[in-house]
Design a protein around this motif. Structure first.
Motif, PDB file in Angstrom:
ATOM      1  N   LEU A  40       0.832  -1.182   0.104  1.00 35.69           N
ATOM      2  CA  LEU A  40       0.002  -0.144  -0.081  1.00 35.69           C
ATOM      3  C   LEU A  40       0.605   1.100  -0.048  1.00 35.69           C
ATOM      4  N   SER A  41       1.912   1.246   0.859  1.00 35.75           N
ATOM      5  CA  SER A  41       2.762   2.468   1.180  1.00 35.75           C
ATOM      6  C   SER A  41       3.549   2.662  -0.008  1.00 35.75           C
ATOM      7  N   LYS A  42       3.364   3.978  -0.696  1.00 40.36           N
ATOM      8  CA  LYS A  42       4.279   4.368  -1.755  1.00 40.36           C
ATOM      9  C   LYS A  42       5.637   4.526  -1.434  1.00 40.36           C
ATOM     10  N   ARG A  43       5.826   4.855  -0.028  1.00 39.16           N
ATOM     11  CA  ARG A  43       7.146   5.053   0.329  1.00 39.16           C
ATOM     12  C   ARG A  43       7.927   3.814   0.336  1.00 39.16           C
ATOM     13  N   LEU A  44       7.289   2.825   0.906  1.00 37.22           N
ATOM     14  CA  LEU A  44       8.023   1.387   0.941  1.00 37.22           C
ATOM     15  C   LEU A  44       8.156   0.784  -0.532  1.00 37.22           C
ATOM     16  N   ILE A  45       7.361   1.164  -1.353  1.00 40.97           N
ATOM     17  CA  ILE A  45       7.671   0.468  -2.616  1.00 40.97           C
ATOM     18  C   ILE A  45       8.757   1.165  -3.259  1.00 40.97           C
ATOM     19  N   SER A  46       8.787   2.582  -2.924  1.00 40.87           N
ATOM     20  CA  SER A  46       9.867   3.379  -3.334  1.00 40.87           C
ATOM     21  C   SER A  46      11.160   2.834  -3.024  1.00 40.87           C
ATOM     22  N   TYR A  47      11.358   2.450  -1.518  1.00 33.39           N
ATOM     23  CA  TYR A  47      12.524   2.190  -0.809  1.00 33.39           C
ATOM     24  C   TYR A  47      12.702   0.832  -1.507  1.00 33.39           C
ATOM     25  N   LEU A  48      11.958  -0.232  -1.855  1.00 33.88           N
ATOM     26  CA  LEU A  48      12.318  -1.383  -2.340  1.00 33.88           C
ATOM     27  C   LEU A  48      12.795  -1.149  -3.713  1.00 33.88           C
ATOM     28  N   ALA A  49      12.289  -0.286  -4.395  1.00 33.96           N
ATOM     29  CA  ALA A  49      12.811  -0.113  -5.791  1.00 33.96           C
ATOM     30  C   ALA A  49      14.055   0.519  -6.050  1.00 33.96           C
ATOM     31  N   ASN A  50      14.416   1.472  -5.105  1.00 37.12           N
ATOM     32  CA  ASN A  50      15.464   2.393  -5.431  1.00 37.12           C
ATOM     33  C   ASN A  50      16.663   2.101  -4.466  1.00 37.12           C
ATOM     34  N   HIS A  51      16.667   1.011  -3.401  1.00 35.30           N
ATOM     35  CA  HIS A  51      17.620   1.075  -2.686  1.00 35.30           C
ATOM     36  C   HIS A  51      18.438  -0.124  -3.569  1.00 35.30           C
TER      37      HIS A  51
END
Length: 570
Positions: free
Chosen positions: A299-310
């Motif tokens: 749900l969280s866009k921040r968590l999705i971004s963390y997984l994608a960009n890390h």
């Protein structure tokens, strides 16, 4: 075949279909009135193994079945007549397909000679759901087709089916059997004599469970580093507690999504959406070099971004069947297996146990901030969400758009058992939410709270007719912020466009709707009144409507203010 035998054979085929579905695990049948589906309706009326649910609106009926299937963890049958009645099931079928919920649509249909000729209520029904349902198109009932062929076809279509199935049933008239005729088709049914004496399906298909697990050497390599575990969408039957045990064994933090059943567990990192914008917590999380994602549909866009960009040294994902559940398309190792089987492997000790212990302290500090800013602050949507989340454990259904996001951002840690959480986050539509929650509640009449936005409730007003039949406590909490105020959080170019084309303020109250459907109605105006009203509703045997009216920018302003404080550091 004589005319009266047509109606009787139609009914016989309907009875065989429903009996076999019951033997295959179906517990509930949802029906809307109609003539062309009469053979199925009359067969369902005689069927003692299936609990019947009736509704006049096929769109709500489909979502009712969706909720029943989620709660019963078994396929649910839906009976509709022909024409647009079938098309009205489409939204629920889409949601069920995306989230692997086994709905079985039984649609009455005209025979071939009445299609494409102007016959009343005749549309092309085969493949009406496109790729969102497996197809089974039956011919008109015919004694030349052996009954065992019908049963084996049903067994093949239903067994190991975890997504919707559409069985289109063509019937010639007459549809209504004459009670004076008692033709039982004895010779026709003779091959089924043994089947009629037991309760097993004609063909007993073994359950297929795909399983691909890491080898011991892969486990050894994976745990050599600073890891995090991310819990995505998990249903109760997947036993999420197994994931908590794995997190504790490895000594890695468990980052939880709102839909994983562990969002409020005190030993999990529940506030990950907010912590990802807190400088100290984010710096710590940036030290991680490996991740295990369990499930998907975060749900969280921040968590999705963390997984994608890390930059990950190792990225593993566990799913329960092979599919793509990663909109960021990360390079990864994908495994498919039951969670208990995966978590129960001989995991070695991690080389970096407890490396992120400070994250729990950040999580607790954030909870204290939320207590100050929300619990002791103004009466509004976030306060209502947190009050409900602290209630005694029961079933909680969270509506789409703003409610589920606020639960994800602000739900408190729980001291005791937490509620079983349901959502419709496959297609994430705002239609059919009340009907789905009614289905969840109807399975075993367990207490349930639905938190829903005003536009979502306007979409599903007809389903108040289902809600009024609830026998257990059913609390319908409507967050009325006068429109689609999720758009306050999105970068719409200017306020004039936001107001005219996105928010669509309506100025409506739900008191009249509650009165129309004979439901108790309350409109609390402060935190104490809401808590008292809500706890009383949990004791009421039936549905209670609680409308919380707030300004159009109350929630968005509070979210922004809390975000600013979090970014300053805890």
């Amino acid at each position: 075949m004589q005319t009266h035998q047509i109606a009787e054979l139609n009914l016989l085929w309907g009875a065989l279909i429903l009996e076999e579905l019951a033997r295959l695990g179906v517990k509930h049948v949802c029906m809307a009135p109609g003539s062309r589906s009469t053979p199925l309706t009359l067969a369902a009326a005689r069927q003692q193994k299936l609990k019947q649910h009736l509704h006049f609106d096929e769109r709500g009926l489909g979502f009712l079945a969706l909720g029943l299937a989620k709660a019963s963890r078994a396929p649910v049958a839906i009976i509709t007549t022909s024409g647009t009645a079938v098309a009205n099931l489409y939204p629920a079928i889409v949601e069920a397909w995306l989230t692997h919920v086994p709905l079985i649509v039984l649609s009455g249909d005209r025979p071939p000679e009445l299609l494409d000729c102007g016959a009343n209520q005749a549309i092309v029904q085969p493949a009406i759901f496109a790729g969102y349902a497996k197809q089974m198109n039956l011919p008109t009932p015919d004694i030349a087709i052996a009954p065992q062929a019908l049963l084996s076809a049903i067994d093949d279509a239903v067994s190991n089916q975890f997504q919707p199935l559409h069985i289109n049933c063509m019937y010639r008239e007459p549809l209504y059997p004459n009670e004076a005729h008692t033709d039982t088709f004895t010779d026709y049914l003779a091959p089924l004599n043994d089947w009629q004496q037991d309760d097993q399906p004609w063909c007993r298909v073994a359950t297929c469970q795909p399983s691909s697990l890491p080898a011991d050497h892969q486990l050894q390599e994976f745990v050599r580093g600073k890891g995090v575990i991310v819990a995505g969408t998990l249903s109760p039957e997947q036993d999420p507690a197994e994931l908590l045990a794995l997190s504790q064994k490895l000594g890695w933090p468990l980052l939880t999504d709102a839909q994983c059943q562990l969002r409020q567990h005190p030993q999990a990192i529940g506030h990950i959406d907010q912590l990802l914008q807190e400088p100290n917590a984010r710096a710590l999380l940036d030290e991680a070099d490996r991740v295990l994602v369990v499930g998907g549909r975060l749900l969280s866009k921040r968590l999705i971004s963390y997984l994608a960009n890390h930059k990950w040294s190792a990225y593993w994902q566990l799913l329960f069947r092979q599919e793509r559940l990663d909109p960021s398309h990360n390079s990864k190792q994908l495994f498919t297996a039951p969670l208990a089987q995966f978590a129960g492997l001989q995991w070695p000790e991690s080389s970096h146990r407890q490396w992120a212990n400070a994250l729990s302290q950040h999580n607790q500090a954030l909870e204290q901030l939320l207590q100050q800013q929300i619990d002791l602050g103004e009466f509004g949507e976030a306060l209502v969400i947190r009050t409900i989340a602290r209630a005694p454990a029961h079933q909680l259904f969270i509506g789409n758009s703003l409610p589920v996001r606020m639960f994800d951002m602000f739900a408190p840690s729980a001291e005791g058992d937490t509620s079983v959480t349901y959502t419709n986050r496959g297609a994430s539509g705002i239609d059919g939410l009340l009907a789905t929650a009614c289905g969840v509640a109807a399975h075993e009449d367990q207490p349930i709270t639905l938190v829903i936005g005003d536009l979502s409730q306007l979409h599903d007003l007809n389903s108040m007719a289902i809600a009024r039949t609830a026998s257990g406590p059913f609390i319908l909490v409507i967050l009325n912020n006068d429109g689609g105020n999720i758009f306050n959080l999105l970068p719409v170019p200017n306020e004039a466009l936001r107001s005219q084309y996105y928010r669509l303020s309506h100025g409506l109250s739900f008191e009249g709707a509650a009165t129309m459907f004979g439901l108790p109605y309350h409109r609390p105006t402060d935190a104490d009144e809401f808590k008292q009203t809500y706890l009383q509703a949990l004791q009421h045997k039936g549905t209670t409507v609680i409308e919380v009216v707030v300004s159009s920018n109350q929630a968005s302003d509070q979210i922004a203010a809390i975000g600013q404080l979090v970014r300053q550091g805890l």
